[in-house]
Design a protein around this motif. Structure first.
Motif, PDB file in Angstrom:
ATOM      1  N   ARG A  99       0.681  -1.027  -0.065  1.00 28.04           N
ATOM      2  CA  ARG A  99       0.191   0.021  -0.061  1.00 28.04           C
ATOM      3  C   ARG A  99       0.937   1.187   0.027  1.00 28.04           C
ATOM      4  N   SER A 100       2.099   1.315   0.625  1.00 26.15           N
ATOM      5  CA  SER A 100       2.880   2.339   0.575  1.00 26.15           C
ATOM      6  C   SER A 100       3.461   2.607  -0.594  1.00 26.15           C
ATOM      7  N   ILE A 101       3.795   1.690  -1.394  1.00 22.19           N
ATOM      8  CA  ILE A 101       4.610   1.708  -2.866  1.00 22.19           C
ATOM      9  C   ILE A 101       3.436   2.124  -3.673  1.00 22.19           C
ATOM     10  N   ILE A 102       1.983   1.747  -3.637  1.00 19.65           N
ATOM     11  CA  ILE A 102       0.859   2.026  -4.581  1.00 19.65           C
ATOM     12  C   ILE A 102       0.752   3.522  -4.171  1.00 19.65           C
ATOM     13  N   ASN A 103       0.699   4.038  -3.001  1.00 16.62           N
ATOM     14  CA  ASN A 103       0.451   5.408  -2.570  1.00 16.62           C
ATOM     15  C   ASN A 103       1.405   6.240  -3.235  1.00 16.62           C
ATOM     16  N   GLN A 104       2.813   6.136  -3.074  1.00 14.60           N
ATOM     17  CA  GLN A 104       3.708   6.788  -3.652  1.00 14.60           C
ATOM     18  C   GLN A 104       3.665   6.899  -5.243  1.00 14.60           C
ATOM     19  N   ASN A 105       3.400   5.863  -5.698  1.00 12.09           N
ATOM     20  CA  ASN A 105       3.427   5.801  -7.409  1.00 12.09           C
ATOM     21  C   ASN A 105       2.021   6.444  -7.877  1.00 12.09           C
ATOM     22  N   SER A 106       1.056   6.406  -6.804  1.00 12.29           N
ATOM     23  CA  SER A 106      -0.162   7.227  -7.426  1.00 12.29           C
ATOM     24  C   SER A 106       0.008   8.620  -8.056  1.00 12.29           C
ATOM     25  N   PHE A 107       1.021   9.353  -7.685  1.00 15.77           N
ATOM     26  CA  PHE A 107       1.425  10.647  -8.082  1.00 15.77           C
ATOM     27  C   PHE A 107       2.079  10.710  -9.289  1.00 15.77           C
ATOM     28  N   ILE A 108       2.704   9.810  -9.516  1.00 12.15           N
ATOM     29  CA  ILE A 108       3.683   9.600 -10.657  1.00 12.15           C
ATOM     30  C   ILE A 108       3.376   8.576 -12.036  1.00 12.15           C
ATOM     31  N   SER A 109       1.979   8.086 -11.619  1.00  9.78           N
ATOM     32  CA  SER A 109       1.710   7.013 -12.510  1.00  9.78           C
ATOM     33  C   SER A 109       1.551   7.461 -14.053  1.00  9.78           C
ATOM     34  N   TRP A 110       1.559   8.666 -14.232  1.00 12.17           N
ATOM     35  CA  TRP A 110       1.397   9.332 -15.818  1.00 12.17           C
ATOM     36  C   TRP A 110       2.733   9.005 -16.316  1.00 12.17           C
ATOM     37  N   ALA A 111       3.955   8.933 -15.475  1.00 17.25           N
ATOM     38  CA  ALA A 111       5.441   8.658 -16.213  1.00 17.25           C
ATOM     39  C   ALA A 111       5.523   7.325 -17.150  1.00 17.25           C
ATOM     40  N   SER A 112       4.665   6.286 -16.857  1.00 19.61           N
ATOM     41  CA  SER A 112       4.884   5.105 -17.445  1.00 19.61           C
ATOM     42  C   SER A 112       4.427   5.062 -18.769  1.00 19.61           C
ATOM     43  N   ASP A 113       5.007   5.013 -19.937  1.00 22.19           N
ATOM     44  CA  ASP A 113       4.541   4.716 -21.203  1.00 22.19           C
ATOM     45  C   ASP A 113       5.475   3.754 -21.870  1.00 22.19           C
ATOM     46  N   PHE A 114       5.279   3.808 -23.413  1.00 22.68           N
ATOM     47  CA  PHE A 114       6.174   2.903 -24.077  1.00 22.68           C
ATOM     48  C   PHE A 114       7.709   3.204 -24.112  1.00 22.68           C
ATOM     49  N   TYR A 115       8.082   4.436 -23.778  1.00 22.28           N
ATOM     50  CA  TYR A 115       9.229   4.863 -23.761  1.00 22.28           C
ATOM     51  C   TYR A 115      10.155   4.690 -22.289  1.00 22.28           C
ATOM     52  N   GLY A 116       9.320   3.983 -21.263  1.00 22.36           N
ATOM     53  CA  GLY A 116       9.810   4.027 -19.956  1.00 22.36           C
ATOM     54  C   GLY A 116       9.123   3.802 -18.848  1.00 22.36           C
ATOM     55  N   HIS A 117       9.258   3.188 -17.984  1.00 14.98           N
ATOM     56  CA  HIS A 117       8.481   2.353 -17.074  1.00 14.98           C
ATOM     57  C   HIS A 117       8.777   2.853 -15.648  1.00 14.98           C
ATOM     58  N   ASN A 118       7.937   3.465 -14.747  1.00 14.56           N
ATOM     59  CA  ASN A 118       7.981   3.266 -13.414  1.00 14.56           C
ATOM     60  C   ASN A 118       8.199   1.966 -12.762  1.00 14.56           C
ATOM     61  N   ASP A 119       9.342   1.748 -12.364  1.00 11.53           N
ATOM     62  CA  ASP A 119       9.579   0.051 -11.687  1.00 11.53           C
ATOM     63  C   ASP A 119       9.090   0.269 -10.251  1.00 11.53           C
ATOM     64  N   MET A 120       8.089  -0.564 -10.044  1.00 13.43           N
ATOM     65  CA  MET A 120       7.701  -0.481  -8.719  1.00 13.43           C
ATOM     66  C   MET A 120       8.326  -1.782  -7.627  1.00 13.43           C
ATOM     67  N   ASP A 121       9.297  -2.211  -8.434  1.00 14.96           N
ATOM     68  CA  ASP A 121      10.011  -3.172  -7.648  1.00 14.96           C
ATOM     69  C   ASP A 121       9.531  -4.724  -8.087  1.00 14.96           C
ATOM     70  N   ILE A 122      10.351  -5.714  -7.918  1.00 14.61           N
ATOM     71  CA  ILE A 122      10.110  -6.923  -8.128  1.00 14.61           C
ATOM     72  C   ILE A 122       8.583  -7.568  -7.728  1.00 14.61           C
ATOM     73  N   LEU A 123       7.930  -8.451  -8.227  1.00 14.68           N
ATOM     74  CA  LEU A 123       6.923  -8.979  -7.652  1.00 14.68           C
ATOM     75  C   LEU A 123       7.051  -9.887  -6.519  1.00 14.68           C
ATOM     76  N   GLU A 124       6.124  -9.940  -5.628  1.00 17.89           N
ATOM     77  CA  GLU A 124       6.177 -10.659  -4.576  1.00 17.89           C
ATOM     78  C   GLU A 124       5.178 -11.820  -4.252  1.00 17.89           C
ATOM     79  N   VAL A 125       4.573 -12.076  -5.432  1.00 14.49           N
ATOM     80  CA  VAL A 125       3.248 -12.947  -5.319  1.00 14.49           C
ATOM     81  C   VAL A 125       3.970 -14.197  -5.066  1.00 14.49           C
ATOM     82  N   GLY A 126       3.311 -14.929  -3.605  1.00 14.15           N
ATOM     83  CA  GLY A 126       3.746 -16.055  -3.360  1.00 14.15           C
ATOM     84  C   GLY A 126       4.552 -15.958  -2.328  1.00 14.15           C
ATOM     85  N   ASN A 127       5.039 -15.003  -1.890  1.00 10.78           N
ATOM     86  CA  ASN A 127       6.143 -14.641  -0.875  1.00 10.78           C
ATOM     87  C   ASN A 127       5.638 -13.896   0.296  1.00 10.78           C
ATOM     88  N   GLY A 128       6.324 -14.127   1.300  1.00 11.39           N
ATOM     89  CA  GLY A 128       5.799 -13.280   2.586  1.00 11.39           C
ATOM     90  C   GLY A 128       4.664 -13.678   3.110  1.00 11.39           C
TER      91      GLY A 128
END
Length: 292
Positions: free
Chosen positions: A81-110
């Motif tokens: 939720r912290s990472i989603i919150n921080q990226n909500s203000f810069i979500s416009w920056a991802s497009d074909f030419y570059g991507h906000n990287d919110m870090d590796i997926l942790e599905v199935g971990n932790g």
């Protein structure tokens, strides 16, 4: 930082030129500390936007709370939720030419529940973050594989026509555009090659109904009805007219919808549009200004 990564980008470009081979993908990582979403696309293809995903123990300093005041020991809902919150203000920056990287997926971990893992995967995919699996697939559960193999969600992330990701149109619990790492934006929308996307994120600790007007999304036209596709249930759920309610969304759960224009609203609805100031006659006059 710009100088540091410019040297790396130039080295990659020089190697590609001397070898005659395509340049390697350059993923920058300085954890968002120098706002790479503003400059990194000229150097590479993705850039980390936040600290590493971890189990965050937060410490408040007056009213300022930051991931830099935390201890990381494995993924949990607080980290997501912290990472989603921080990226909500810069979500416009991802497009074909570059991507906000919110870090590796942790599905199935932790310590993530099934619903939290679905929310994690959905947010990362629809916000067009790179999808890097960190799970040991040799011991992954069927639930983990069900999430990672959701082709309808992956197709949105890999859309060859629309490069931008979803953005919030309403925060829900908090005033719009407000920073809150425990309750990030709940109502999101965006474009795809096949229709309008909606992500509804229940940040509460209990199930909740989630309601919105279709025209809160800028990608929806007033006076139209829309077919509804549930991207997790993989079902077609009829037609939405003017508004939509997702009933009893699980705690920390998500609803992902794809809506396609299905023609004019049914005849006889009064008022003629849900929001009169957005309702236009064929001649361009607002409906509420016409003298019938």
């Amino acid at each position: 930082m710009v100088g540091k990564y410019t040297r790396m980008a130039n080295a990659i470009a020089d190697l590609a030129k001397s070898s005659g081979k395509p340049p390697i993908l350059f993923s920058l990582c300085q954890w968002g500390r120098e706002q790479p979403w503003l400059w990194a696309r000229r150097l590479g293809q993705s850039w980390r936007t936040t600290e590493d995903i971890g189990k965050f123990q937060y410490f408040a300093q007056s009213s300022l709370i930051s991931n830099r005041n935390c201890v990381s020991s494995g993924p949990d809902w607080g980290a997501l939720r912290s990472i989603i919150n921080q990226n909500s203000f810069i979500s416009w920056a991802s497009d074909f030419y570059g991507h906000n990287d919110m870090d590796i997926l942790e599905v199935g971990n932790g310590d993530l529940t099934f619903d939290e893992a679905k929310s994690h995967f959905t947010a990362w995919a629809l916000m067009k973050s790179p999808l890097l699996i960190s799970t040991d697939l040799s011991v992954a559960t069927e639930q983990t594989l069900e999430i990672l193999k959701n082709k309808e969600i992956i197709a949105i992330n890999q859309d060859p026509v629309v490069g931008t990701g979803i953005t919030p149109f309403r925060w829900g619990i908090n005033p719009d555009w407000s920073n809150n790492f425990t309750h990030p934006a709940q109502y999101w929308s965006g474009e795809s090659q096949n229709g309008t996307l909606f992500m509804l994120l229940n940040v509460l600790d209990e199930p909740a109904d989630m309601f919105f007007n279709l025209t809160e999304s800028p990608w929806i036209r007033a006076g139209r009805q829309y077919s509804v596709r549930d991207l997790w249930a993989h079902t077609d759920n009829g037609t939405a007219v003017r508004n939509f309610t997702a009933h009893q969304v699980p705690r920390h759960g998500v609803v992902a919808l794809l809506m396609k224009d299905a023609g004019d609203e049914p005849a006889g609805l009064d008022p003629p549009c849900a929001r009169l100031e957005w309702c236009m006659d064929q001649n361009g006059t607002r409906i509420d200004n016409i003298n019938f």
